[in-house]
Design a protein around this motif. Structure first.
Motif, PDB file in Angstrom:
ATOM      1  N   ARG A 359       0.833  -1.212   0.000  1.00 36.46           N
ATOM      2  CA  ARG A 359       0.000   0.000   0.000  1.00 36.46           C
ATOM      3  C   ARG A 359       0.861   1.253   0.000  1.00 36.46           C
ATOM      4  O   ARG A 359       0.558   2.233  -0.692  1.00 36.46           O
ATOM      5  CB  ARG A 359      -0.922   0.005   1.222  1.00 36.46           C
ATOM      6  CG  ARG A 359      -2.044  -1.002   1.156  1.00 36.46           C
ATOM      7  CD  ARG A 359      -3.159  -0.623   2.123  1.00 36.46           C
ATOM      8  NE  ARG A 359      -2.658  -0.503   3.484  1.00 36.46           N
ATOM      9  CZ  ARG A 359      -2.671  -1.495   4.384  1.00 36.46           C
ATOM     10  NH1 ARG A 359      -3.144  -2.689   4.031  1.00 36.46           N
ATOM     11  NH2 ARG A 359      -2.225  -1.309   5.598  1.00 36.46           N
ATOM     12  N   THR A 360       1.948   1.223   0.769  1.00 32.85           N
ATOM     13  CA  THR A 360       2.841   2.385   0.798  1.00 32.85           C
ATOM     14  C   THR A 360       3.474   2.627  -0.566  1.00 32.85           C
ATOM     15  O   THR A 360       3.582   3.762  -1.033  1.00 32.85           O
ATOM     16  CB  THR A 360       3.925   2.177   1.862  1.00 32.85           C
ATOM     17  OG1 THR A 360       3.307   1.959   3.138  1.00 32.85           O
ATOM     18  CG2 THR A 360       4.841   3.379   1.953  1.00 32.85           C
ATOM     19  N   THR A 363       0.845   4.035  -2.963  1.00 28.84           N
ATOM     20  CA  THR A 363       0.554   5.435  -2.655  1.00 28.84           C
ATOM     21  C   THR A 363       1.656   6.349  -3.178  1.00 28.84           C
ATOM     22  O   THR A 363       1.393   7.479  -3.617  1.00 28.84           O
ATOM     23  CB  THR A 363       0.384   5.606  -1.143  1.00 28.84           C
ATOM     24  OG1 THR A 363      -0.647   4.720  -0.685  1.00 28.84           O
ATOM     25  CG2 THR A 363       0.013   7.033  -0.791  1.00 28.84           C
ATOM     26  N   ARG A 399      -5.897   9.535 -11.758  1.00 30.02           N
ATOM     27  CA  ARG A 399      -4.728   9.015 -11.028  1.00 30.02           C
ATOM     28  C   ARG A 399      -4.687   7.497 -11.175  1.00 30.02           C
ATOM     29  O   ARG A 399      -5.715   6.862 -11.409  1.00 30.02           O
ATOM     30  CB  ARG A 399      -4.792   9.415  -9.549  1.00 30.02           C
ATOM     31  CG  ARG A 399      -6.035   8.935  -8.824  1.00 30.02           C
ATOM     32  CD  ARG A 399      -6.011   9.349  -7.356  1.00 30.02           C
ATOM     33  NE  ARG A 399      -7.185   8.898  -6.641  1.00 30.02           N
ATOM     34  CZ  ARG A 399      -8.328   9.574  -6.549  1.00 30.02           C
ATOM     35  NH1 ARG A 399      -8.440  10.760  -7.146  1.00 30.02           N
ATOM     36  NH2 ARG A 399      -9.352   9.076  -5.871  1.00 30.02           N
ATOM     37  N   ASP A 415      -7.948   2.082  -4.764  1.00 32.17           N
ATOM     38  CA  ASP A 415      -7.640   3.502  -4.910  1.00 32.17           C
ATOM     39  C   ASP A 415      -6.684   3.905  -3.788  1.00 32.17           C
ATOM     40  O   ASP A 415      -7.062   3.894  -2.607  1.00 32.17           O
ATOM     41  CB  ASP A 415      -8.926   4.332  -4.834  1.00 32.17           C
ATOM     42  CG  ASP A 415      -8.703   5.769  -5.262  1.00 32.17           C
ATOM     43  OD1 ASP A 415      -7.529   6.202  -5.286  1.00 32.17           O
ATOM     44  OD2 ASP A 415      -9.689   6.457  -5.566  1.00 32.17           O
ATOM     45  N   PRO A 416      -5.414   4.249  -4.076  1.00 27.42           N
ATOM     46  CA  PRO A 416      -4.480   4.626  -3.015  1.00 27.42           C
ATOM     47  C   PRO A 416      -4.896   5.867  -2.251  1.00 27.42           C
ATOM     48  O   PRO A 416      -4.622   5.978  -1.044  1.00 27.42           O
ATOM     49  CB  PRO A 416      -3.152   4.845  -3.764  1.00 27.42           C
ATOM     50  CG  PRO A 416      -3.296   4.096  -5.040  1.00 27.42           C
ATOM     51  CD  PRO A 416      -4.748   4.200  -5.388  1.00 27.42           C
ATOM     52  N   GLN A 417      -5.561   6.822  -2.912  1.00 32.10           N
ATOM     53  CA  GLN A 417      -5.936   8.063  -2.230  1.00 32.10           C
ATOM     54  C   GLN A 417      -7.093   7.839  -1.269  1.00 32.10           C
ATOM     55  O   GLN A 417      -7.079   8.351  -0.147  1.00 32.10           O
ATOM     56  CB  GLN A 417      -6.285   9.137  -3.257  1.00 32.10           C
ATOM     57  CG  GLN A 417      -6.585  10.499  -2.650  1.00 32.10           C
ATOM     58  CD  GLN A 417      -6.734  11.566  -3.718  1.00 32.10           C
ATOM     59  OE1 GLN A 417      -6.360  11.375  -4.866  1.00 32.10           O
ATOM     60  NE2 GLN A 417      -7.270  12.720  -3.346  1.00 32.10           N
ATOM     61  N   ALA A 419      -7.988   4.758  -0.220  1.00 31.84           N
ATOM     62  CA  ALA A 419      -7.725   3.529   0.540  1.00 31.84           C
ATOM     63  C   ALA A 419      -8.959   2.642   0.564  1.00 31.84           C
ATOM     64  O   ALA A 419      -9.310   2.051   1.586  1.00 31.84           O
ATOM     65  CB  ALA A 419      -7.259   3.847   1.961  1.00 31.84           C
ATOM     66  N   SER A 437       2.602   9.636 -12.780  1.00 33.90           N
ATOM     67  CA  SER A 437       1.849   9.773 -11.540  1.00 33.90           C
ATOM     68  C   SER A 437       0.414  10.218 -11.774  1.00 33.90           C
ATOM     69  O   SER A 437      -0.400  10.210 -10.848  1.00 33.90           O
ATOM     70  CB  SER A 437       2.544  10.769 -10.617  1.00 33.90           C
ATOM     71  OG  SER A 437       2.659  12.035 -11.246  1.00 33.90           O
TER      72      SER A 437
END
Length: 440
Positions: A359-360, A363, A399, A415-417, A419, A437
């Motif tokens: 996840r890190t 992101t 994104r 979705d990383p933003q 979560a 990005s």
């Protein structure tokens, strides 16, 4: 004695021990002397030149093919046995004393039946000096990779000085062996260990200065492995497991073969469901990846359980659980189950930690590392219509999103933003690989 007491207690039979005597059987020592007859190559019929000298050396070292083997009780004289063979007394077959030579191989000399038994010598007392000498020879091999100039003479002198003592340890010290035999055995073992140390020092990863540390780790690991293996032997020999191994081992093999992919699937579920909210059945993972994911935690669990059982075996060997037999029978299984549970829980925690790292990375806009067949990719998703049905939307189109593959006609995204996980049908979107990005 304890087994007899348990048998009487199990059948509720009265038993009184009037006298008990420890009977020892000397089964490890043969009272007979084994005599080998080799072809005598030092007379005129021996081949000349280098081949002849090599054949004589092989005969001296006992490496040439044995022609006859004779066993005699006690410690007979080789000359007397040769005279009896010439007369045909033991075998009734002809014997040529000029073509054959008798010799007693190393460690094959017996003793008289009426002689007192030899004093027991600890195996560590015999093996300790030998292992120390071979360890010093290996360390000298490591040192030759670190030293330069005249400093190289120090390990070489030490190696040469170890040849005779190690050779005496390898050969039977109770018998007088020819000096060439002692030197040959010592040279082969000491020089071999020194060469092994030199090769390990040159091929070890990192600079040569780290070679002693690698050697220390190897010695520590080998010592721990020997401790565990001996402990397992003491624990399992003459036990319930050894008496029922004919059906217990075949029963454990399919159980372990079925539990490994199940636990691997549990690790994949922890990685996907707990880490990204993606159903585990939405991603296809091969059974080989499930086996690979479970090998590390299950192997750690079995290793720790083996250590517990080895400790119990050493306690049994030194009679430390005689007065606490019931506690040991309950404590050892409970302790084994405890370490197995802790190891499996650590495996689940490791899967969750891998999901956190993934996840890190997502992101930060980088592709996360794969996890035993589960490979994530950053993609850009473009809907084909203004109103696209999205599960747990909205669908981000500006994104990159993280996906682990398709499941039938749908694709699961993370979705990383936000979560959060979401899902769309493949026929409603266009999926492209994210190269920056941002998307679009």
């Amino acid at each position: 004695m304890s087994e007899i007491e348990d048998l009487a207690r199990r059948h509720q039979a009265g038993m009184w021990v009037v006298d008990a005597v420890l009977i020892e059987h000397d089964l490890s020592h043969d009272y007979r002397t084994e005599i080998h007859a080799h072809r005598h190559l030092s007379h005129a019929s021996a081949p000349s030149g280098f081949r002849g000298r090599l054949a004589v050396l092989r005969t001296t070292l006992g490496l040439i093919t044995t022609v006859r083997i004779l066993k005699q009780p006690g410690r007979p004289s080789v000359e007397d046995v040769a005279q009896r063979l010439e007369r045909g007394t033991p075998t009734g077959r002809p014997y040529d004393a000029e073509a054959l030579r008798l010799r007693i191989p190393m460690g094959m000399e017996g003793r008289a039946a009426d002689a007192p038994p030899p004093d027991p010598v600890s195996a560590w007392r015999l093996a300790g000096p030998l292992l120390a000498g071979l360890g010093v020879a290996t360390a000298c091999g490591f040192a030759t990779a670190l030293l330069h100039g005249f400093q190289l003479l120090v390990p070489l002198i030490i190696v040469c000085g170890l040849i005779r003592p190690v050779g005496r340890q390898l050969t039977d010290r109770r018998q007088d062996q020819p000096p060439i035999v002692v030197v040959a055995w010592g040279t082969a073992s000491v020089v071999g260990c020194a060469a092994l140390g030199l090769v390990l020092a040159l091929t070890a990863p990192g600079p040569p200065g780290q070679a002693p540390r690698i050697l220390a780790y190897a010695v520590g690991g080998g010592s721990a492995l020997a401790f565990v293996l001996y402990g397992l032997g003491y624990a399992l020999v003459h036990s319930w497991f050894s008496r029922n191994a004919n059906w217990a081992v075949p029963a454990l093999v399919p159980a372990l073969a079925l539990s490994l992919p199940w636990f691997g699937g549990l690790l994949h579920t922890m990685y996907l469901q707990a880490g990204f909210g993606v159903p585990s059945d939405a991603i296809h993972v091969s059974v080989y990846s499930s086996y690979a994911a479970s090998l590390k935690p299950v192997g750690l669990a079995l290793g720790l359980a083996a250590v517990v059982l080895a400790l119990a075996g050493w306690m049994r060997h030194y009679h430390q659980w005689v007065h606490a037999r019931g506690m040991v029978r309950v404590g050892v299984p409970l302790m084994s189950l405890f370490v197995i549970g802790i190891s499996l829980a650590a495996g689940l925690a490791g899967a969750e930690a891998s999901a956190n790292r993934a996840r890190t990375a997502a992101t930060a806009g980088t592709t996360p590392a794969p996890y035993y067949g589960v490979r994530g990719r950053l993609i850009c998703v473009t809907p084909l219509a203004e109103k696209t049905p999205v599960f747990n939307g909205p669908l981000a189109t500006t994104r990159p999103l993280l996906t682990f593959g398709t499941s039938g006609d749908r694709v699961w995204l993370w979705d990383p933003q936000r979560a959060e996980s979401l899902s769309v049908r493949l026929e409603d979107v266009v999926v492209t690989e994210a190269r920056a990005s941002t998307c679009g």
